[in-house]
Design a protein around this motif. Sequence first.
Motif, short mmCIF file in Angstrom:
data_model
loop_
_atom_site.label_atom_id
_atom_site.label_comp_id
_atom_site.label_asym_id
_atom_site.label_seq_id
_atom_site.Cartn_x
_atom_site.Cartn_y
_atom_site.Cartn_z
N PHE A 89 1.07 -1.53 -0.28
CA PHE A 89 0.02 -0.09 0.00
C PHE A 89 0.53 1.31 -0.37
O PHE A 89 1.91 1.50 0.81
CB PHE A 89 -0.59 -0.13 1.03
N THR A 90 0.47 2.11 -0.82
CA THR A 90 0.93 3.53 -0.77
C THR A 90 0.32 4.60 -1.03
O THR A 90 -1.18 4.93 -0.51
CB THR A 90 1.74 3.86 -2.18
N ILE A 91 0.56 5.49 0.49
CA ILE A 91 -0.23 6.88 0.86
C ILE A 91 0.17 8.27 0.30
O ILE A 91 1.60 7.93 0.49
CB ILE A 91 -0.69 6.55 2.08
N SER A 92 -0.59 8.79 -0.30
CA SER A 92 -0.36 10.17 -0.66
C SER A 92 -0.77 11.05 -0.35
O SER A 92 -2.31 10.74 -0.22
CB SER A 92 0.07 10.12 -1.96
N ARG A 93 -0.97 12.61 -0.92
CA ARG A 93 -1.62 13.70 -0.58
C ARG A 93 -1.31 14.94 -1.74
O ARG A 93 -0.24 14.52 -1.64
CB ARG A 93 -1.36 13.80 0.88
N ASP A 94 -2.52 15.59 -1.71
CA ASP A 94 -2.89 16.31 -2.39
C ASP A 94 -3.08 18.16 -1.86
O ASP A 94 -4.36 17.66 -1.93
CB ASP A 94 -3.51 15.93 -4.37
N ASN A 95 -2.80 18.63 -1.21
CA ASN A 95 -2.61 19.34 -0.09
C ASN A 95 -3.45 20.42 -1.21
O ASN A 95 -4.36 20.96 -0.92
CB ASN A 95 -1.88 20.28 0.06
N GLY A 96 -3.34 20.70 -2.81
CA GLY A 96 -4.32 21.89 -3.58
C GLY A 96 -5.41 20.85 -3.49
O GLY A 96 -6.59 21.49 -3.93
N LYS A 97 -5.88 19.41 -4.13
CA LYS A 97 -6.79 19.22 -4.11
C LYS A 97 -7.48 18.53 -2.93
O LYS A 97 -9.26 18.31 -2.99
CB LYS A 97 -6.72 18.06 -5.22
N THR A 98 -6.94 18.89 -1.43
CA THR A 98 -7.53 18.95 -0.22
C THR A 98 -7.85 17.27 -0.88
O THR A 98 -8.88 16.79 0.11
CB THR A 98 -8.35 19.38 0.61
N GLU A 99 -7.26 16.42 -1.21
CA GLU A 99 -7.20 14.91 -0.79
C GLU A 99 -6.39 14.33 -0.48
O GLU A 99 -5.11 13.95 -1.00
CB GLU A 99 -7.44 14.65 -2.70
N VAL A 100 -5.89 12.86 -0.06
CA VAL A 100 -5.43 11.66 0.70
C VAL A 100 -5.82 10.68 -0.30
O VAL A 100 -7.60 10.30 -0.25
CB VAL A 100 -5.31 11.86 1.89
N LEU A 101 -5.09 9.85 -0.70
CA LEU A 101 -4.49 8.39 -1.54
C LEU A 101 -4.42 7.52 -1.37
O LEU A 101 -3.33 7.75 -0.26
CB LEU A 101 -4.25 8.63 -2.83
#
Length: 126
Positions: A68-80
Motif C-alpha cells: 500500500f502507498t499513501i499520498s496526499r495532494d494538498n491543492g486538491k485536499t485529497e489523500v489517496l
Amino acid sequence: QVHLVESGGGVVQAGDSLRLSCVASGSAFSLRAMAWFRQAPGKEREFVAAISWAGGTTFYADAVKGRFTISRDNGKTEVLLQMNSLQQGDTGIYYCAAAPMATMVRLSEINEYEAWGQGTQVTVSS
C-alpha cells in the motif's frame, strides 16, 4: 472542522489493485496529518497508513507495508491509498481520518484523529 468523503472501494480478486480517495472540505487540510484505518467484520478498527502534513513522512502497518502507498495532494485536499497485491485479509471498511490541525500526533494511534469519513467497503475474494 473538516468533513471527509471516501470513495473507490469495491469487490476485487486477490492480487488485484484498488485506489481509495478521501476528499476533505473545511479548514486547514494542509496542516493536518491524515490516515487510513480499516475495520473487518467482528474486529476492531485498525491502523493502515498515515501521512504527515506536508507528506514528508509516511507510516504503514506491517500488514500492508510494501503493498500500500499513501499520498496526499494538498491543492486538491485529497489523500489517496493505492492498494496493490490485495489479499483476503484486506477486506473491510476503510475509513479516512484527519488529525487536529497544526498538531504533532502519533500517526498510528486511532485516538489522535478527530474527524472521520463514513467509510468505503473493500472486499477481496479468493
